[in-house]
Design a protein around this motif. Structure first.
Motif, PDB file in Angstrom:
ATOM      1  N   VAL A  16       0.830  -1.399   0.013  1.00  0.00           N
ATOM      2  CA  VAL A  16      -0.034  -0.009   0.059  1.00  0.00           C
ATOM      3  C   VAL A  16       0.793   1.255  -0.116  1.00  0.00           C
ATOM      4  CG1 VAL A  16      -1.626   1.457   1.461  1.00  0.00           C
ATOM      5  CG2 VAL A  16      -1.881  -1.199   0.946  1.00  0.00           C
ATOM      6  N   LEU A  17       1.877   1.376   0.593  1.00  0.00           N
ATOM      7  CA  LEU A  17       2.871   2.572   0.771  1.00  0.00           C
ATOM      8  C   LEU A  17       3.314   2.813  -0.594  1.00  0.00           C
ATOM      9  CD1 LEU A  17       4.365   4.247   2.647  1.00  0.00           C
ATOM     10  CD2 LEU A  17       6.051   2.882   2.757  1.00  0.00           C
ATOM     11  N   VAL A  18       3.847   1.642  -1.303  1.00  0.00           N
ATOM     12  CA  VAL A  18       4.334   1.972  -2.767  1.00  0.00           C
ATOM     13  C   VAL A  18       3.282   2.385  -3.647  1.00  0.00           C
ATOM     14  CG1 VAL A  18       5.414   0.881  -4.759  1.00  0.00           C
ATOM     15  CG2 VAL A  18       6.234   0.208  -2.309  1.00  0.00           C
ATOM     16  N   TRP A  19       2.105   1.814  -3.487  1.00  0.00           N
ATOM     17  CA  TRP A  19       1.136   2.055  -4.343  1.00  0.00           C
ATOM     18  C   TRP A  19       0.503   3.531  -4.004  1.00  0.00           C
ATOM     19  CZ3 TRP A  19      -4.074   3.360  -2.464  1.00  0.00           C
ATOM     20  CH2 TRP A  19      -5.026   3.556  -3.647  1.00  0.00           C
ATOM     21  N   ALA A  20       0.529   3.878  -2.643  1.00  0.00           N
ATOM     22  CA  ALA A  20       0.261   5.365  -2.232  1.00  0.00           C
ATOM     23  C   ALA A  20       1.151   6.582  -2.959  1.00  0.00           C
ATOM     24  CB  ALA A  20      -0.153   5.310  -0.832  1.00  0.00           C
ATOM     25  N   LEU A  21       2.368   6.024  -2.645  1.00  0.00           N
ATOM     26  CA  LEU A  21       3.309   7.174  -2.836  1.00  0.00           C
ATOM     27  C   LEU A  21       3.728   7.206  -4.474  1.00  0.00           C
ATOM     28  CD1 LEU A  21       5.878   6.561   0.195  1.00  0.00           C
ATOM     29  CD2 LEU A  21       4.184   8.314  -0.292  1.00  0.00           C
ATOM     30  N   GLU A  22       3.659   6.158  -5.095  1.00  0.00           N
ATOM     31  CA  GLU A  22       4.006   6.240  -6.494  1.00  0.00           C
ATOM     32  C   GLU A  22       3.631   7.236  -7.297  1.00  0.00           C
ATOM     33  OE1 GLU A  22       4.402   3.263 -10.441  1.00  0.00           O
ATOM     34  OE2 GLU A  22       3.673   2.571  -8.416  1.00  0.00           O
ATOM     35  N   PRO A  23       2.369   7.767  -7.376  1.00  0.00           N
ATOM     36  CA  PRO A  23       1.896   8.835  -8.043  1.00  0.00           C
ATOM     37  C   PRO A  23       2.417  10.303  -7.854  1.00  0.00           C
ATOM     38  CG  PRO A  23       0.189   7.639  -7.472  1.00  0.00           C
ATOM     39  CD  PRO A  23       1.263   7.143  -6.694  1.00  0.00           C
ATOM     40  N   SER A  24       2.958  10.445  -6.401  1.00  0.00           N
ATOM     41  CA  SER A  24       3.608  11.806  -6.371  1.00  0.00           C
ATOM     42  C   SER A  24       4.965  11.702  -6.479  1.00  0.00           C
ATOM     43  CB  SER A  24       3.165  12.229  -4.568  1.00  0.00           C
ATOM     44  OG  SER A  24       3.409  11.319  -3.654  1.00  0.00           O
ATOM     45  N   VAL A  25       5.619  10.687  -5.946  1.00  0.00           N
ATOM     46  CA  VAL A  25       7.153  10.914  -5.567  1.00  0.00           C
ATOM     47  C   VAL A  25       7.914   9.894  -7.163  1.00  0.00           C
ATOM     48  CG1 VAL A  25       7.136  11.396  -3.242  1.00  0.00           C
ATOM     49  CG2 VAL A  25       7.310   8.889  -3.990  1.00  0.00           C
ATOM     50  N   GLY A  26       6.989   9.076  -7.608  1.00  0.00           N
ATOM     51  CA  GLY A  26       7.598   8.054  -8.751  1.00  0.00           C
ATOM     52  C   GLY A  26       7.621   6.812  -7.939  1.00  0.00           C
ATOM     53  N   ARG A  27       8.138   5.662  -8.855  1.00  0.00           N
ATOM     54  CA  ARG A  27       7.921   4.256  -8.651  1.00  0.00           C
ATOM     55  C   ARG A  27       9.345   4.302  -7.775  1.00  0.00           C
ATOM     56  NH1 ARG A  27       5.042  -0.098  -9.887  1.00  0.00           N
ATOM     57  NH2 ARG A  27       6.041  -1.907  -9.889  1.00  0.00           N
ATOM     58  N   GLU A  28      10.567   4.795  -8.193  1.00  0.00           N
ATOM     59  CA  GLU A  28      11.600   4.451  -7.470  1.00  0.00           C
ATOM     60  C   GLU A  28      11.590   4.933  -6.138  1.00  0.00           C
ATOM     61  OE1 GLU A  28      16.354   5.638  -7.705  1.00  0.00           O
ATOM     62  OE2 GLU A  28      15.192   5.733  -9.418  1.00  0.00           O
ATOM     63  N   TRP A  29      11.178   6.234  -6.032  1.00  0.00           N
ATOM     64  CA  TRP A  29      11.380   6.551  -4.398  1.00  0.00           C
ATOM     65  C   TRP A  29      10.337   6.015  -3.671  1.00  0.00           C
ATOM     66  CZ3 TRP A  29      14.830   9.087  -2.088  1.00  0.00           C
ATOM     67  CH2 TRP A  29      16.059   9.855  -2.795  1.00  0.00           C
ATOM     68  N   ALA A  30       9.253   5.653  -4.209  1.00  0.00           N
ATOM     69  CA  ALA A  30       8.279   4.785  -3.602  1.00  0.00           C
ATOM     70  C   ALA A  30       8.797   3.486  -3.013  1.00  0.00           C
ATOM     71  CB  ALA A  30       6.755   4.776  -4.432  1.00  0.00           C
ATOM     72  N   LEU A  31       9.325   2.771  -3.831  1.00  0.00           N
ATOM     73  CA  LEU A  31      10.132   1.630  -3.534  1.00  0.00           C
ATOM     74  C   LEU A  31      11.199   1.738  -2.348  1.00  0.00           C
ATOM     75  CD1 LEU A  31      10.005  -0.140  -6.899  1.00  0.00           C
ATOM     76  CD2 LEU A  31       8.783  -1.190  -4.743  1.00  0.00           C
ATOM     77  N   ARG A  32      11.918   2.910  -2.393  1.00  0.00           N
ATOM     78  CA  ARG A  32      12.945   3.039  -1.604  1.00  0.00           C
ATOM     79  C   ARG A  32      12.426   3.511  -0.201  1.00  0.00           C
ATOM     80  NH1 ARG A  32      17.307   6.998  -4.639  1.00  0.00           N
ATOM     81  NH2 ARG A  32      18.093   6.869  -2.546  1.00  0.00           N
ATOM     82  N   SER A  33      11.498   4.139  -0.217  1.00  0.00           N
ATOM     83  CA  SER A  33      10.694   4.588   1.099  1.00  0.00           C
ATOM     84  C   SER A  33      10.324   3.539   1.887  1.00  0.00           C
ATOM     85  CB  SER A  33       9.482   5.465   0.962  1.00  0.00           C
ATOM     86  OG  SER A  33       8.552   4.426   0.261  1.00  0.00           O
ATOM     87  N   THR A  34      10.137   2.374   1.377  1.00  0.00           N
ATOM     88  CA  THR A  34       9.812   0.892   2.390  1.00  0.00           C
ATOM     89  C   THR A  34      11.122   0.736   3.210  1.00  0.00           C
ATOM     90  OG1 THR A  34      10.799  -0.537   0.783  1.00  0.00           O
ATOM     91  CG2 THR A  34       8.533  -0.018   0.660  1.00  0.00           C
ATOM     92  N   TRP A  35      12.428   1.129   3.060  1.00  0.00           N
ATOM     93  CA  TRP A  35      13.581   0.976   3.851  1.00  0.00           C
ATOM     94  C   TRP A  35      13.534   1.894   4.894  1.00  0.00           C
ATOM     95  CZ3 TRP A  35      16.389  -3.225   3.298  1.00  0.00           C
ATOM     96  CH2 TRP A  35      16.480  -3.958   2.414  1.00  0.00           C
TER      97      TRP A  35
END
Length: 457
Positions: free
Chosen positions: A406-425
């Motif tokens: 859900v975190l990646v799905w929610a962040l991807e539209p605003s920060v892009g797929r790469e930063w959304a995936l990195r945010s999990t760390w």
């Protein structure tokens, strides 16, 4: 025969009274332990193959991060739903027979997955052509989700029986050594041997790793079958039969009333949940951020294998030198630091080294805490209390996995797929840091050793 707590189950471990003084017991772990150990080697090689095969299969049938994460949710959801009943079952049945039955069930389920993948094999993209996937193969996806859910239920009962059988096979003073070796070989087979084999098999055929994984479960069942003895929980002579609910409540009350194991279980649950925030979308992180394929994905996991092997072999030594409480605190703060570094430096060699350090710390935590539980929980309650502990410890895993997707799905539209995936760390690092601040006062060396000595006297 019925084995007694902390006594060897195998005749190979027993010695005549005149052959050796009671105060100098044999240092050998015994034949029964090594059958259990070998079964662990084989089954964890299959698990290692599965760590590559299942996420890569999920990413081949859908590119939706929530759907990919949901496969991990389905695999771990039984730890939230089935762990408590599994504890009562473990204390009611022969634990060895339970392990055999669950391994046979897992082998049969994995065979079904293998044949399902074989039927769709020609329609699946090659491992290096996943960017061609535009939709979701609904039928195969639902098959994988259903199978992983059932496999997870079998794993819950099997693993609980496995941990509760150990004190009947080795002595109390051998538990850290015995558990350390098991955790070490699990890391090697799960992360060093199994994944490369899985990668090679994927290149040959998408279904091949699933057929091999199924075979490992059947071999593990055969090895456990060779362990002699009966492994039922001993009951008090005047103990009255209780209902399923009463037995479960007894286990819950015992753990919730224990001032050390209760916070330890809650902390471990939040640790595991935090780890799955990044872990549930790891395959997408590797593909879309690190830009690596199945081979380098496997190589990256070598770091965890090395860390797990080292941790399993030195855990008891480090625990004695630094103190068990200090080691637990080191695990929490060390993982927070590693996750922060990976957030800022998304390169696969950095991730590989970081995963190795986290694996070493994780093994250190497991060897100390599992051995402690096996020592201080009364044998007749071990299955139930262990399951309540693991309900807290593992029940958070599917929740953490869902949060990651859900975190990646929610962040991807605003920060892009790469930063959304990195945010999990980064999210993982924050949780571990908070747990360190809380756990450092709750899980001290003095409290751990006091609980251990109270149980042994």
């Amino acid at each position: 025969m019925t084995t007694t707590p902390n006594a060897p189950a195998s005749p190979d471990d027993e010695m005549p009274d005149e052959a050796q003084p009671a105060e100098t017991p044999s240092k050998k772990l015994g034949a029964s332990y090594y059958k259990l150990f070998t079964g662990t080697v084989v089954s964890n090689m299959g698990d290692g193959i599965g760590t590559i095969a299942y996420p890569w299969l999920a990413s081949a049938v859908t590119r939706n991060p929530i759907l990919v994460a949901f496969v991990a949710v389905a695999q771990r959801l039984p730890w939230l739903l089935f762990t408590l009943p599994a504890g009562v079952i473990t204390d009611r049945v022969d634990r060895r027979k339970a392990m055999i039955s669950m391994d046979l069930m897992r082998g049969a389920l994995t065979l079904l997955v293998a044949f399902a993948v074989l039927g769709e094999q020609d329609a699946l993209p090659a491992p290096d052509e996943l960017e061609m996937v535009t939709g979701t193969n609904t039928g195969l996806y639902l098959t994988v989700v259903a199978a992983t859910l059932l496999l997870g239920m079998a794993e819950v009962l099997r693993d609980n029986a496995n941990q509760t059988i150990m004190p009947n096979i080795v002595r109390a003073d051998q538990l850290e050594k015995a558990n350390g070796r098991v955790w070490s070989v699990e890391g090697i087979m799960n992360l060093f041997v199994g994944p490369p084999l899985g990668s090679l098999m994927l290149l040959v055929a998408f279904s091949l790793p699933f057929f091999v994984d199924a075979a490992t479960f059947f071999v593990a069942a055969a090895l456990v079958f060779l362990i002699p003895g009966s492994f039922r929980a001993e009951r008090e002579p005047d103990e009255q039969p209780q209902s399923f609910r009463q037995e479960l409540s007894e286990g819950v009350r015992w753990l919730m009333g224990h001032s050390l194991l209760r916070p330890m279980a809650i902390i471990l649950g939040l640790m595991n949940g935090a780890s799955m925030i990044a872990g549930s979308v790891m395959v997408l992180y590797a593909q879309d951020v690190l830009g690596i394929g199945p081979f380098l994905f496997t190589v990256m996991f070598f770091g965890m294998a090395v860390g797990g092997f080292v941790g399993g072999n030195i855990a008891s030594i480090i625990s004695k030198r630094l103190g068990s409480g200090t080691c637990l605190a080191l695990t929490l703060v060390g993982t927070a630091v590693v996750s922060t570094i990976v957030f800022f430096l998304p390169y696969w060699p950095v991730v590989m080294v970081g995963m190795g350090l986290v694996a070493l710390l994780g093994i250190l935590w497991n060897v100390i805490t599992v051995s402690l539980r096996q020592t201080i929980i009364p044998p007749r309650l071990l299955g139930r209390v262990n399951s309540v502990y693991r309900f807290f410890a593992w029940g958070m895993i599917p929740i953490g996995a869902a949060v990651g997707g859900v975190l990646v799905w929610a962040l991807e539209p605003s920060v892009g797929r790469e930063w959304a995936l990195r945010s999990t760390w980064l999210a993982e690092a924050v949780v571990y840091l908070v747990l360190y601040l809380f756990g450092r006062r709750k899980l001290t060396t003095e409290k751990l050793e006091a609980a251990r000595q109270a149980a042994l006297t």
